[in-house]
Design a protein around this motif. Structure first.
Motif, PDB file in Angstrom:
ATOM      1  N   SER A 187     -72.483   7.651 -31.371  1.00 18.31           N
ATOM      2  CA  SER A 187     -73.177   6.767 -32.370  1.00 18.31           C
ATOM      3  C   SER A 187     -73.886   7.424 -33.085  1.00 18.31           C
ATOM      4  CB  SER A 187     -74.102   5.688 -31.376  1.00 18.31           C
ATOM      5  OG  SER A 187     -74.975   6.609 -30.514  1.00 18.31           O
ATOM      6  N   LEU A 188     -73.963   8.671 -33.047  1.00 20.60           N
ATOM      7  CA  LEU A 188     -74.373   9.689 -34.002  1.00 20.60           C
ATOM      8  C   LEU A 188     -73.910   9.803 -35.174  1.00 20.60           C
ATOM      9  CD1 LEU A 188     -75.312  12.540 -31.254  1.00 20.60           C
ATOM     10  CD2 LEU A 188     -77.125  10.992 -32.232  1.00 20.60           C
ATOM     11  N   GLN A 189     -74.863  10.274 -36.275  1.00 22.48           N
ATOM     12  CA  GLN A 189     -74.143  10.127 -37.637  1.00 22.48           C
ATOM     13  C   GLN A 189     -73.203  11.318 -37.757  1.00 22.48           C
ATOM     14  OE1 GLN A 189     -77.136  10.094 -40.817  1.00 22.48           O
ATOM     15  NE2 GLN A 189     -75.415   9.822 -42.199  1.00 22.48           N
ATOM     16  N   LYS A 190     -72.074  11.506 -38.431  1.00 17.16           N
ATOM     17  CA  LYS A 190     -71.070  12.441 -38.328  1.00 17.16           C
ATOM     18  C   LYS A 190     -70.677  12.684 -39.996  1.00 17.16           C
ATOM     19  CE  LYS A 190     -68.466  10.289 -35.490  1.00 17.16           C
ATOM     20  NZ  LYS A 190     -69.548   9.293 -34.881  1.00 17.16           N
ATOM     21  N   TYR A 191     -70.293  13.827 -40.176  1.00 15.82           N
ATOM     22  CA  TYR A 191     -69.848  14.168 -41.575  1.00 15.82           C
ATOM     23  C   TYR A 191     -68.356  13.848 -41.838  1.00 15.82           C
ATOM     24  CZ  TYR A 191     -74.030  16.928 -42.880  1.00 15.82           C
ATOM     25  OH  TYR A 191     -75.447  17.204 -43.118  1.00 15.82           O
TER      26      TYR A 191
ATOM     27  N   LEU B 275     -73.012  18.984 -34.798  1.00 11.83           N
ATOM     28  CA  LEU B 275     -72.541  19.065 -33.472  1.00 11.83           C
ATOM     29  C   LEU B 275     -71.795  17.790 -33.384  1.00 11.83           C
ATOM     30  CD1 LEU B 275     -75.328  20.746 -31.602  1.00 11.83           C
ATOM     31  CD2 LEU B 275     -73.233  21.640 -32.360  1.00 11.83           C
ATOM     32  N   ALA B 276     -72.440  16.524 -33.749  1.00  6.37           N
ATOM     33  CA  ALA B 276     -71.711  15.330 -33.663  1.00  6.37           C
ATOM     34  C   ALA B 276     -70.232  15.360 -34.420  1.00  6.37           C
ATOM     35  CB  ALA B 276     -72.327  14.000 -34.126  1.00  6.37           C
ATOM     36  N   THR B 277     -70.375  16.017 -35.574  1.00  2.00           N
ATOM     37  CA  THR B 277     -68.916  16.292 -36.055  1.00  2.00           C
ATOM     38  C   THR B 277     -67.847  16.863 -35.294  1.00  2.00           C
ATOM     39  OG1 THR B 277     -70.177  15.909 -38.274  1.00  2.00           O
ATOM     40  CG2 THR B 277     -68.022  16.762 -38.422  1.00  2.00           C
ATOM     41  N   VAL B 278     -68.453  18.125 -34.923  1.00  2.53           N
ATOM     42  CA  VAL B 278     -67.557  18.974 -34.103  1.00  2.53           C
ATOM     43  C   VAL B 278     -67.142  18.507 -32.943  1.00  2.53           C
ATOM     44  CG1 VAL B 278     -67.677  21.116 -32.912  1.00  2.53           C
ATOM     45  CG2 VAL B 278     -68.486  21.153 -35.031  1.00  2.53           C
ATOM     46  N   ALA B 279     -68.165  17.669 -32.271  1.00  3.83           N
ATOM     47  CA  ALA B 279     -67.891  16.938 -30.842  1.00  3.83           C
ATOM     48  C   ALA B 279     -66.841  15.816 -31.201  1.00  3.83           C
ATOM     49  CB  ALA B 279     -68.962  16.251 -30.354  1.00  3.83           C
ATOM     50  N   ASP B 280     -66.982  15.162 -32.123  1.00  2.00           N
ATOM     51  CA  ASP B 280     -65.891  13.960 -32.588  1.00  2.00           C
ATOM     52  C   ASP B 280     -64.420  14.689 -32.977  1.00  2.00           C
ATOM     53  OD1 ASP B 280     -65.530  11.075 -33.206  1.00  2.00           O
ATOM     54  OD2 ASP B 280     -65.025  11.937 -35.382  1.00  2.00           O
TER      55      ASP B 280
ATOM     56  N   LEU C 137     -79.045  26.968 -28.168  1.00  2.00           N
ATOM     57  CA  LEU C 137     -79.458  25.951 -29.366  1.00  2.00           C
ATOM     58  C   LEU C 137     -78.419  24.959 -29.039  1.00  2.00           C
ATOM     59  CD1 LEU C 137     -80.690  24.892 -31.881  1.00  2.00           C
ATOM     60  CD2 LEU C 137     -79.024  26.080 -33.018  1.00  2.00           C
ATOM     61  N   TYR C 138     -76.923  25.512 -28.862  1.00  2.00           N
ATOM     62  CA  TYR C 138     -76.087  24.184 -28.571  1.00  2.00           C
ATOM     63  C   TYR C 138     -76.283  23.565 -27.474  1.00  2.00           C
ATOM     64  CZ  TYR C 138     -73.574  26.646 -32.167  1.00  2.00           C
ATOM     65  OH  TYR C 138     -73.011  27.259 -33.371  1.00  2.00           O
ATOM     66  N   GLN C 139     -76.825  24.210 -26.338  1.00  2.00           N
ATOM     67  CA  GLN C 139     -77.304  23.675 -25.040  1.00  2.00           C
ATOM     68  C   GLN C 139     -78.169  22.690 -25.124  1.00  2.00           C
ATOM     69  OE1 GLN C 139     -77.666  26.468 -21.733  1.00  2.00           O
ATOM     70  NE2 GLN C 139     -79.586  25.207 -21.316  1.00  2.00           N
TER      71      GLN C 139
ATOM     72  N   ALA D 101     -77.901  18.389 -24.605  1.00  2.00           N
ATOM     73  CA  ALA D 101     -78.653  17.964 -23.492  1.00  2.00           C
ATOM     74  C   ALA D 101     -79.497  16.598 -24.207  1.00  2.00           C
ATOM     75  CB  ALA D 101     -79.889  18.746 -23.154  1.00  2.00           C
ATOM     76  N   LYS D 102     -79.521  16.808 -25.546  1.00  3.09           N
ATOM     77  CA  LYS D 102     -80.145  15.583 -26.321  1.00  3.09           C
ATOM     78  C   LYS D 102     -79.169  14.541 -26.479  1.00  3.09           C
ATOM     79  CE  LYS D 102     -83.281  18.340 -29.282  1.00  3.09           C
ATOM     80  NZ  LYS D 102     -83.672  18.790 -30.705  1.00  3.09           N
ATOM     81  N   ILE D 103     -78.003  14.787 -26.687  1.00  2.00           N
ATOM     82  CA  ILE D 103     -77.051  13.723 -26.966  1.00  2.00           C
ATOM     83  C   ILE D 103     -76.067  13.527 -25.690  1.00  2.00           C
ATOM     84  CG2 ILE D 103     -77.273  14.168 -29.311  1.00  2.00           C
ATOM     85  CD1 ILE D 103     -74.347  15.447 -29.110  1.00  2.00           C
ATOM     86  N   ILE D 104     -76.396  14.172 -24.691  1.00  2.00           N
ATOM     87  CA  ILE D 104     -75.669  13.999 -23.226  1.00  2.00           C
ATOM     88  C   ILE D 104     -75.300  12.464 -23.367  1.00  2.00           C
ATOM     89  CG2 ILE D 104     -76.982  14.075 -21.585  1.00  2.00           C
ATOM     90  CD1 ILE D 104     -73.701  15.912 -21.706  1.00  2.00           C
ATOM     91  N   ASP D 105     -76.023  11.549 -23.374  1.00  2.00           N
ATOM     92  CA  ASP D 105     -75.896   9.976 -22.983  1.00  2.00           C
ATOM     93  C   ASP D 105     -75.202   9.279 -24.008  1.00  2.00           C
ATOM     94  OD1 ASP D 105     -77.335  10.352 -20.720  1.00  2.00           O
ATOM     95  OD2 ASP D 105     -79.298   9.938 -21.668  1.00  2.00           O
ATOM     96  N   ASP D 106     -74.860  10.047 -25.091  1.00  2.00           N
ATOM     97  CA  ASP D 106     -74.016   9.408 -26.292  1.00  2.00           C
ATOM     98  C   ASP D 106     -72.699   9.817 -26.294  1.00  2.00           C
ATOM     99  OD1 ASP D 106     -76.195   7.802 -27.352  1.00  2.00           O
ATOM    100  OD2 ASP D 106     -76.864   9.468 -28.607  1.00  2.00           O
TER     101      ASP D 106
END
Length: 164
Positions: A2-6, A87-92, A118-120, A124-129
């Protein structure tokens, strides 16, 4: 997620001629970080070292594209206040790759200890998403602990992403 991505655009691996002597490039894309410090072209690469015998483990790397040197520079800090979006873009893209190759695993490590931390923190901030089928393990090199499931509050040296 649900995080905004590029928005990403596929990049032909032939653009990375200087890389061919030491890695095989399986996938690549580009996207742009836009913010208070300007626009930066970022590139994401999924690679494997030439001659690597572990056919299912790949490296996930990203950084700012240096047009003059034709390299991905993973030491530059854009400071555009868009780390979660990056990071949301990379994860996607990582999830997209892993869904295509479900036996694969992606290894990721920051270019410095500080960047890995920093990545860690951002993970941790987005682990639930993060989609439920994505598994994130953290590497602890001290005492040869190895990879363990990612948990908040533990310092890791690198990460391994895979499909459960």
């Amino acid at each position: 997620m649900s995080l905004q991505k590029y928005q990403t655009t596929w990049v032909n691996p032939k653009e990375y001629v200087g890389y061919f002597t030491f890695v095989d490039i399986l996938d690549s894309c580009k996207f742009y970080s836009i913010g208070k410090n300007g626009e930066f072209e970022l590139r994401l690469l999924i690679t494997r070292l030439k001659g690597d015998t572990d056919e299912n483990v790949f490296n996930l790397g990203f950084g700012v594209w240096d047009r003059q040197r034709k390299i991905v520079d993973d030491t530059i800090e854009t400071r555009n206040n868009d780390m979660q979006q990056i990071l949301a873009t990379v994860a996607d893209k990582a999830i997209e790759f892993l869904r295509k190759y479900p036996l694969a695993a992606l290894y990721a490590e920051g270019s410095t200890v500080v960047r890995t931390r920093l990545y860690q923190r951002e993970i941790a901030k987005i682990i639930d998403d993060i989609p439920i089928e994505l598994r994130i393990d953290g590497l602890i090199r001290k005492d040869d602990v190895g990879f363990i499931p990612f948990r908040k509050g533990i310092n890791y040296d690198a990460f391994l992403l895979s499909i459960k």
